[in-house]
Design a protein around this motif. Structure first.
Motif, PDB file in Angstrom:
ATOM      1  N   ALA A 239      33.254  37.270  30.691  1.00  0.00           N
ATOM      2  CA  ALA A 239      33.204  35.806  31.381  1.00  0.00           C
ATOM      3  C   ALA A 239      33.476  36.093  32.670  1.00  0.00           C
ATOM      4  O   ALA A 239      34.407  35.109  33.294  1.00  0.00           O
ATOM      5  CB  ALA A 239      34.174  34.891  30.635  1.00  0.00           C
ATOM      6  N   MET A 240      32.940  37.074  33.450  1.00  0.00           N
ATOM      7  CA  MET A 240      33.152  37.058  35.001  1.00  0.00           C
ATOM      8  C   MET A 240      31.834  37.169  35.645  1.00  0.00           C
ATOM      9  O   MET A 240      30.987  37.513  34.830  1.00  0.00           O
ATOM     10  CB  MET A 240      33.906  38.181  35.160  1.00  0.00           C
ATOM     11  CG  MET A 240      35.409  38.454  34.649  1.00  0.00           C
ATOM     12  SD  MET A 240      35.890  40.023  35.196  1.00  0.00           S
ATOM     13  CE  MET A 240      37.867  39.813  34.189  1.00  0.00           C
ATOM     14  N   SER A 241      31.768  36.855  37.140  1.00  0.00           N
ATOM     15  CA  SER A 241      30.559  37.374  37.783  1.00  0.00           C
ATOM     16  C   SER A 241      30.621  39.083  37.789  1.00  0.00           C
ATOM     17  O   SER A 241      31.781  39.382  37.959  1.00  0.00           O
ATOM     18  CB  SER A 241      30.583  36.720  39.159  1.00  0.00           C
ATOM     19  OG  SER A 241      31.757  37.207  39.783  1.00  0.00           O
ATOM     20  N   PRO A 242      29.220  39.519  38.016  1.00  0.00           N
ATOM     21  CA  PRO A 242      29.167  40.832  38.359  1.00  0.00           C
ATOM     22  C   PRO A 242      30.082  41.323  39.501  1.00  0.00           C
ATOM     23  O   PRO A 242      30.622  42.389  39.516  1.00  0.00           O
ATOM     24  CB  PRO A 242      27.740  40.996  38.454  1.00  0.00           C
ATOM     25  CG  PRO A 242      27.134  40.007  37.690  1.00  0.00           C
ATOM     26  CD  PRO A 242      27.920  38.897  37.904  1.00  0.00           C
ATOM     27  N   ARG A 243      30.247  40.400  40.497  1.00  0.00           N
ATOM     28  CA  ARG A 243      30.934  40.794  41.658  1.00  0.00           C
ATOM     29  C   ARG A 243      32.462  41.015  41.336  1.00  0.00           C
ATOM     30  O   ARG A 243      33.002  41.672  41.876  1.00  0.00           O
ATOM     31  CB  ARG A 243      30.671  39.707  42.894  1.00  0.00           C
ATOM     32  CG  ARG A 243      31.432  40.150  43.924  1.00  0.00           C
ATOM     33  CD  ARG A 243      31.051  39.157  45.298  1.00  0.00           C
ATOM     34  NE  ARG A 243      29.781  39.353  45.724  1.00  0.00           N
ATOM     35  CZ  ARG A 243      29.249  38.697  46.804  1.00  0.00           C
ATOM     36  NH1 ARG A 243      30.085  37.844  47.324  1.00  0.00           N
ATOM     37  NH2 ARG A 243      27.966  38.880  47.143  1.00  0.00           N
ATOM     38  N   THR A 244      32.819  40.172  40.690  1.00  0.00           N
ATOM     39  CA  THR A 244      34.199  39.937  40.398  1.00  0.00           C
ATOM     40  C   THR A 244      34.615  41.126  39.314  1.00  0.00           C
ATOM     41  O   THR A 244      35.627  41.609  39.578  1.00  0.00           O
ATOM     42  CB  THR A 244      34.535  38.676  39.431  1.00  0.00           C
ATOM     43  OG1 THR A 244      34.567  37.653  40.303  1.00  0.00           O
ATOM     44  CG2 THR A 244      36.163  38.760  39.116  1.00  0.00           C
ATOM     45  N   LEU A 245      33.566  41.383  38.732  1.00  0.00           N
ATOM     46  CA  LEU A 245      33.940  42.535  37.768  1.00  0.00           C
ATOM     47  C   LEU A 245      34.127  43.879  38.439  1.00  0.00           C
ATOM     48  O   LEU A 245      34.978  44.747  38.215  1.00  0.00           O
ATOM     49  CB  LEU A 245      33.060  42.630  36.638  1.00  0.00           C
ATOM     50  CG  LEU A 245      32.890  43.578  35.605  1.00  0.00           C
ATOM     51  CD1 LEU A 245      34.073  43.457  34.496  1.00  0.00           C
ATOM     52  CD2 LEU A 245      31.635  44.117  35.010  1.00  0.00           C
ATOM     53  N   GLN A 246      32.948  44.031  39.241  1.00  0.00           N
ATOM     54  CA  GLN A 246      33.141  45.310  40.158  1.00  0.00           C
ATOM     55  C   GLN A 246      34.366  45.256  40.944  1.00  0.00           C
ATOM     56  O   GLN A 246      35.165  46.451  41.034  1.00  0.00           O
ATOM     57  CB  GLN A 246      31.971  45.282  41.232  1.00  0.00           C
ATOM     58  CG  GLN A 246      30.480  45.283  40.702  1.00  0.00           C
ATOM     59  CD  GLN A 246      30.086  46.756  40.540  1.00  0.00           C
ATOM     60  OE1 GLN A 246      31.012  47.780  40.454  1.00  0.00           O
ATOM     61  NE2 GLN A 246      28.986  47.077  40.228  1.00  0.00           N
ATOM     62  N   ARG A 247      34.980  44.253  41.525  1.00  0.00           N
ATOM     63  CA  ARG A 247      36.278  44.318  42.242  1.00  0.00           C
ATOM     64  C   ARG A 247      37.298  44.534  41.568  1.00  0.00           C
ATOM     65  O   ARG A 247      38.185  45.325  41.877  1.00  0.00           O
ATOM     66  CB  ARG A 247      36.142  42.634  43.019  1.00  0.00           C
ATOM     67  CG  ARG A 247      37.571  42.786  43.698  1.00  0.00           C
ATOM     68  CD  ARG A 247      37.493  41.391  44.620  1.00  0.00           C
ATOM     69  NE  ARG A 247      37.224  40.189  43.810  1.00  0.00           N
ATOM     70  CZ  ARG A 247      38.133  39.797  43.054  1.00  0.00           C
ATOM     71  NH1 ARG A 247      39.304  40.001  42.780  1.00  0.00           N
ATOM     72  NH2 ARG A 247      37.711  38.568  42.272  1.00  0.00           N
ATOM     73  N   GLN A 248      37.377  43.959  40.461  1.00  0.00           N
ATOM     74  CA  GLN A 248      38.589  44.251  39.531  1.00  0.00           C
ATOM     75  C   GLN A 248      38.737  45.451  38.750  1.00  0.00           C
ATOM     76  O   GLN A 248      39.623  46.014  38.824  1.00  0.00           O
ATOM     77  CB  GLN A 248      38.615  43.117  38.250  1.00  0.00           C
ATOM     78  CG  GLN A 248      39.052  41.748  39.078  1.00  0.00           C
ATOM     79  CD  GLN A 248      39.214  40.630  37.755  1.00  0.00           C
ATOM     80  OE1 GLN A 248      39.652  40.964  36.800  1.00  0.00           O
ATOM     81  NE2 GLN A 248      39.552  39.490  38.189  1.00  0.00           N
ATOM     82  N   PHE A 249      37.497  46.066  38.427  1.00  0.00           N
ATOM     83  CA  PHE A 249      37.472  47.490  37.926  1.00  0.00           C
ATOM     84  C   PHE A 249      37.908  48.407  39.224  1.00  0.00           C
ATOM     85  O   PHE A 249      38.720  49.453  38.864  1.00  0.00           O
ATOM     86  CB  PHE A 249      36.039  47.832  37.210  1.00  0.00           C
ATOM     87  CG  PHE A 249      36.029  48.100  36.190  1.00  0.00           C
ATOM     88  CD1 PHE A 249      36.266  48.990  35.249  1.00  0.00           C
ATOM     89  CD2 PHE A 249      35.635  46.672  35.230  1.00  0.00           C
ATOM     90  CE1 PHE A 249      36.153  48.832  33.990  1.00  0.00           C
ATOM     91  CE2 PHE A 249      35.322  46.930  33.968  1.00  0.00           C
ATOM     92  CZ  PHE A 249      35.649  47.905  33.245  1.00  0.00           C
ATOM     93  N   GLN A 250      37.481  48.186  40.428  1.00  0.00           N
ATOM     94  CA  GLN A 250      37.853  49.107  41.368  1.00  0.00           C
ATOM     95  C   GLN A 250      39.573  48.792  41.649  1.00  0.00           C
ATOM     96  O   GLN A 250      40.006  50.008  41.934  1.00  0.00           O
ATOM     97  CB  GLN A 250      37.166  48.586  42.897  1.00  0.00           C
ATOM     98  CG  GLN A 250      37.249  49.561  44.022  1.00  0.00           C
ATOM     99  CD  GLN A 250      36.492  50.816  43.524  1.00  0.00           C
ATOM    100  OE1 GLN A 250      35.451  51.009  43.181  1.00  0.00           O
ATOM    101  NE2 GLN A 250      37.070  51.996  43.869  1.00  0.00           N
ATOM    102  N   GLN A 251      39.866  47.782  41.614  1.00  0.00           N
ATOM    103  CA  GLN A 251      41.292  47.586  41.973  1.00  0.00           C
ATOM    104  C   GLN A 251      42.054  48.184  41.028  1.00  0.00           C
ATOM    105  O   GLN A 251      43.261  48.762  41.083  1.00  0.00           O
ATOM    106  CB  GLN A 251      41.629  46.249  42.076  1.00  0.00           C
ATOM    107  CG  GLN A 251      41.246  45.449  43.443  1.00  0.00           C
ATOM    108  CD  GLN A 251      41.486  44.036  43.337  1.00  0.00           C
ATOM    109  OE1 GLN A 251      41.911  43.210  42.177  1.00  0.00           O
ATOM    110  NE2 GLN A 251      41.464  43.335  44.483  1.00  0.00           N
TER     111      GLN A 251
END
Length: 317
Positions: A239-251
């Motif tokens: 339930a996230m946007s792809p951009r948010t998912l990418q950022r949170q995985f990276q963090q």
């Protein structure tokens, strides 16, 4: 064959947590694993009382001469990053390194290896609070301030405190394979594997809801590795946007979601390769690689060996 001897160093103002993690990993008998477990010893590297954090006194039964027999030497957090270690200790470590012993540091213990010159021209990490000081004092070291641990083969360095436990479990996996490493992690009630390149801390803390969604997604992906996951499908499930998912995985992990998933799949492959009768084609399908070619490519990239060589080393017979 003699057992692999792990020696933990002890000195005044010893870091109790890092020392305790080392004892927990290597000193306990583990007959249920069915492997030749380690011999373990504690070595005092200086005279006098050894006081540890928390008002504990440690009585070490061995003297530095034991380092000449050690296969692995663990250096817990050094008592003061601004205090140079005793020259005799540095000489003992250089001699151990020269004969091929494996040297490992946790947290500020990296300053002992650095003072001995054993990290020159290599990558290393330490607690993020010490990273800048390490880089300034020892410019020949390529400091990796975000990593949990850095494995250079013979010399392995870990970041602060709990990252030392990640590194110690990594050593068990190196020596005895993924299955044994996972069993030890289960006994410790900790996660079985955190990559050394994972970030030490988040530059921006995630909101509680976001963190929960990411954690649930990771658990679900580990349970369903064979499905054809994409960034879009993972983002939809979380339930996230792809951009948010990418950022949170990276963090959270230091890599994007696709790379994280590939590494999880390689971890699954390692454990399955330790079963002698499972065909590689079947392993590729179960782990989600789809083909042997894809499995071989990513396995060689991340494990620095071939599936066949890994199986030959760790297969359970």
């Amino acid at each position: 064959m003699k057992k692999h001897l792990v020696v933990a160093l002890a000195y005044d103002r010893l870091c109790t947590f890092e020392f305790g993690c080392t004892v927990e990993l290597f000193a306990l008998e583990r007959p249920e694993l069915g492997v030749d477990w380690y011999d373990f010893a504690v070595c005092a590297v200086e005279e006098g009382t050894i006081r540890a954090a928390g008002g504990i006194t440690v009585q070490a039964p061995f003297r530095p001469e034991l380092l000449a027999l050690a296969d692995t030497i663990i250096i817990p957090g050094w008592r003061d990053a601004d205090e140079l270690p005793p020259p005799p200790l540095l000489d003992w470590l250089r001699a151990a390194h020269a004969r091929g012993a494996r040297l490992c540091s946790i947290c500020s213990g990296v300053f002992v290896l650095a003072a001995a010159g054993l990290l020159d021209g290599q990558r290393a990490t330490t607690h993020w609070r010490y990273a800048e000081k390490l880089a300034q004092r020892y410019p020949l070291i390529e400091v990796q301030p975000d990593h949990l641990y850095v494995d250079n083969g013979q010399v392995i360095t870990a970041a602060g405190s709990a990252a030392g436990l990640d590194m110690l479990l990594h050593l068990v996996r190196r020596d005895h394979g993924a299955k044994v490493g996972n069993l030890v992690a289960q006994r410790l009630v900790v996660a079985p594997h955190r990559e050394g390149g994972q970030a030490q801390f988040l530059p921006r803390p995630m909101a509680q809801g976001e963190q929960g969604r990411l954690s649930k997604l990771m658990d679900w992906l580990r349970s369903h590795p064979a499905l054809p996951h994409t960034v879009a499908s993972m983002a939809e499930r979380a339930a996230m946007s792809p951009r948010t998912l990418q950022r949170q995985f990276q963090q959270a992990t230091g890599v994007g979601p696709v790379e994280w998933l590939i590494r999880e799949r390689v971890a699954i492959v390692k454990e399955m390769l330790e079963e002698p009768d499972v065909p590689l084609t079947q392993i590729a399908e179960r782990a989600g690689f789809g083909s042997e070619e894809s499995l071989r490519h990513h396995f060689r990239r991340l494990a620095a060996t071939t599936p066949g060589a890994y199986r030959k080393r760790f297969v359970l017979r």
